[in-house]
Design a protein around this motif. Sequence first.
Motif, PDB file in Angstrom:
ATOM      1  N   GLU A 165       0.832  -1.204   0.000  1.00  0.00           N
ATOM      2  CA  GLU A 165       0.000   0.000   0.000  1.00  0.00           C
ATOM      3  C   GLU A 165       0.874   1.264   0.000  1.00  0.00           C
ATOM      4  O   GLU A 165       0.623   2.211  -0.760  1.00  0.00           O
ATOM      5  CB  GLU A 165      -0.907  -0.028   1.242  1.00  0.00           C
ATOM      6  N   ASN A 166       1.911   1.236   0.837  1.00  0.00           N
ATOM      7  CA  ASN A 166       2.804   2.387   0.930  1.00  0.00           C
ATOM      8  C   ASN A 166       3.510   2.674  -0.382  1.00  0.00           C
ATOM      9  O   ASN A 166       3.646   3.817  -0.802  1.00  0.00           O
ATOM     10  CB  ASN A 166       3.875   2.076   1.968  1.00  0.00           C
ATOM     11  N   GLU A 247     -15.867  -7.340   1.309  1.00  0.00           N
ATOM     12  CA  GLU A 247     -15.244  -6.024   1.489  1.00  0.00           C
ATOM     13  C   GLU A 247     -13.757  -6.219   1.270  1.00  0.00           C
ATOM     14  O   GLU A 247     -13.165  -7.129   1.853  1.00  0.00           O
ATOM     15  CB  GLU A 247     -15.504  -5.492   2.904  1.00  0.00           C
ATOM     16  N   PHE A 248     -13.166  -5.431   0.404  1.00  0.00           N
ATOM     17  CA  PHE A 248     -11.717  -5.517   0.220  1.00  0.00           C
ATOM     18  C   PHE A 248     -11.135  -4.115   0.099  1.00  0.00           C
ATOM     19  O   PHE A 248     -11.876  -3.130   0.052  1.00  0.00           O
ATOM     20  CB  PHE A 248     -11.348  -6.398  -0.983  1.00  0.00           C
ATOM     21  N   VAL A 249      -9.800  -4.047   0.065  1.00  0.00           N
ATOM     22  CA  VAL A 249      -9.150  -2.750  -0.057  1.00  0.00           C
ATOM     23  C   VAL A 249      -8.823  -2.512  -1.523  1.00  0.00           C
ATOM     24  O   VAL A 249      -8.091  -3.290  -2.140  1.00  0.00           O
ATOM     25  CB  VAL A 249      -7.866  -2.660   0.806  1.00  0.00           C
ATOM     26  N   GLY A 250      -9.400  -1.466  -2.074  1.00  0.00           N
ATOM     27  CA  GLY A 250      -9.151  -1.135  -3.464  1.00  0.00           C
ATOM     28  C   GLY A 250      -8.033  -0.103  -3.579  1.00  0.00           C
ATOM     29  O   GLY A 250      -8.012   0.884  -2.849  1.00  0.00           O
ATOM     30  N   LEU A 251      -7.087  -0.386  -4.478  1.00  0.00           N
ATOM     31  CA  LEU A 251      -6.062   0.607  -4.832  1.00  0.00           C
ATOM     32  C   LEU A 251      -6.456   1.069  -6.229  1.00  0.00           C
ATOM     33  O   LEU A 251      -6.390   0.285  -7.174  1.00  0.00           O
ATOM     34  CB  LEU A 251      -4.669  -0.031  -4.861  1.00  0.00           C
ATOM     35  N   ASP A 252      -6.886   2.283  -6.347  1.00  0.00           N
ATOM     36  CA  ASP A 252      -7.421   2.770  -7.620  1.00  0.00           C
ATOM     37  C   ASP A 252      -6.597   3.935  -8.152  1.00  0.00           C
ATOM     38  O   ASP A 252      -6.056   4.714  -7.373  1.00  0.00           O
ATOM     39  CB  ASP A 252      -8.867   3.238  -7.437  1.00  0.00           C
ATOM     40  N   ALA A 253      -6.540   4.052  -9.449  1.00  0.00           N
ATOM     41  CA  ALA A 253      -5.883   5.209 -10.061  1.00  0.00           C
ATOM     42  C   ALA A 253      -6.656   5.605 -11.316  1.00  0.00           C
ATOM     43  O   ALA A 253      -7.337   4.779 -11.928  1.00  0.00           O
ATOM     44  CB  ALA A 253      -4.435   4.874 -10.416  1.00  0.00           C
ATOM     45  N   LEU A 435      -5.968  -5.129  -3.133  1.00  0.00           N
ATOM     46  CA  LEU A 435      -4.767  -5.254  -2.286  1.00  0.00           C
ATOM     47  C   LEU A 435      -4.602  -6.677  -1.745  1.00  0.00           C
ATOM     48  O   LEU A 435      -3.508  -7.251  -1.777  1.00  0.00           O
ATOM     49  CB  LEU A 435      -4.846  -4.250  -1.128  1.00  0.00           C
ATOM     50  N   GLU A 436      -5.682  -7.252  -1.247  1.00  0.00           N
ATOM     51  CA  GLU A 436      -5.581  -8.604  -0.671  1.00  0.00           C
ATOM     52  C   GLU A 436      -5.142  -9.609  -1.721  1.00  0.00           C
ATOM     53  O   GLU A 436      -4.425 -10.562  -1.416  1.00  0.00           O
ATOM     54  CB  GLU A 436      -6.935  -9.041  -0.086  1.00  0.00           C
TER      55      GLU A 436
END
Length: 463
Positions: A165-166, A247-253, A435-436
Amino acid sequence: SHVGDLDDSAAGRSVLIRGAAQAIRPVSKKMAFVVLRQSMSTVQCVLVASADAGVSTQMVRFATALSKESIVDVEGVVSLPKEPLKATTQQVEIQVRKIYCINRAIPTLPINLEDAARSEADFEKAELAGEKLVRVGQDTRLNYRAIDLRTPSNQAIFRIQCQVENKFRDFLLSKNFVGIHTPKLISGSSEGGAAVFKLLYNGQPACLAQSPQLYKQMAISGGFERVFEVGPVFRAENSNTHRHLCEFVGLDAEMEIKEHYFEVCDIIDGLFVSIFKHLSENCKKELESINRQYPFEPLKYLDKTLKLTYEEGIQMLKEAGTEIEPMGDLNTEAEKKLGRLVREKYDTDFFILYRYPLAVRPFYTMPCYDNPAYTNSFDVFIRGEEIISGAQRIHTPELLAKRATECGIDVSTISAYIESFSYGVPPHGGFGVGLERVVMLFCALNNIRKTSLFPRDPQRLVP
Ligand code: ATP
Ligand code: AMO
């Protein structure tokens, strides 16, 4: 002092350490070992009754009566062990002077942490030796996640997740993307389809956001040029798989496109190669911990990410005996098979498949100029499983409304989004990463629940 920092150079030093009593091994009335753990590190503490050290037989008895996982303070002196210790522990010991119990764990925990940390090979070895060990099942682990999370592999998984994530943020910031936050309470579905959680918003029907899709595009309309978001994504998935969460963590651009949507693929190429390099250079200890419990082959990737067209992928599958329905989607099995074929032919576990048929992409996807049955879109795979979807977007309101209607979406529910394209919007595209899934597939883990701290799946809302 932190347990993880204790090495030879600390020998002779007095330390005070608070940690969990992971294992307690009485040797005699006068001697006992307590293995103390702080997050990913453990150290062996030795209690020997002796008047000189001020250690009484009562103190040894007190230590041996501690329940496992109780939190203790230990005062002692660091010493070098007589014999080499297990590789998984610090290579020094603590000669205990005093030990205090700060918080007592119940005598029998619902999960035995030593069992929870064993690899399949450990179990097999023990079985051959006639030892009876209990495997800790996935549900038990998740029911008592606060204990399960204490295993070295779990400590490592979530440290790696944090690094991914970082690095995602760092890399995109270095490319002039702006971090944004879009609403998660929204009025309609953002991806189309039924996988949406419905709720009432002050009496009005509303949804939990299936993705930041509509809003990250409206941020481009809002003049931001390049944006990214890290945030929760909600999908009312109705079946259980090893790779879907509710539910998940989305990294979007999302970004303006100057000439061609491959500019988006180039960002992904630079981003992921830098993430993979960062993990192998800076997370050695974490990767070793995961490998010890769940052995895996390191990810193979190329310095310049391989791009294949969807049709090339279909052709490779066809030559290997798998027929895909014309203009159809790849099912999970076909994706995995393609992953294996690409690995054999191109020696990489990481690749981009582009130019998907229109029929299998969301309504907002830009059709190809030369053949509108295809789209300026792509998926990205690790070890034959999807981690990213992305595309150029339609940036004219007429075509967008037409495509939404063709896809069965009631345009009145997304009228503000569609209208935003009549105010002047540059060509743009973007992508969404789970992310997962990235962590699961980088480490070749077999279930996405392993890479979600407190997973939400169709059966699980607690803890
Ligand atoms: P996306 O959100 O992009 O759709 P995904 O990885 O879920 O991400 P899909 O295109 O939905 O990808 O699905 C790819 C394949 O995975 C499908 O063709 C199907 O075989 C399988 N699949 C997807 N969702 C499920 C599910 N809920 N249960 C079982 N299999 C599924
Ligand atoms: P998509 O629906 O493919 O695309 O989602 C993007 C990525 O999110 C991950 N993902 C999931 N992870 C865990 N559980 C799920 N149920 C789940 N569903 C998806 C996957 C997937 O590749 N708006 C587009 C992205 C875009 O075009 O920018 C979208 O949401 O890793």
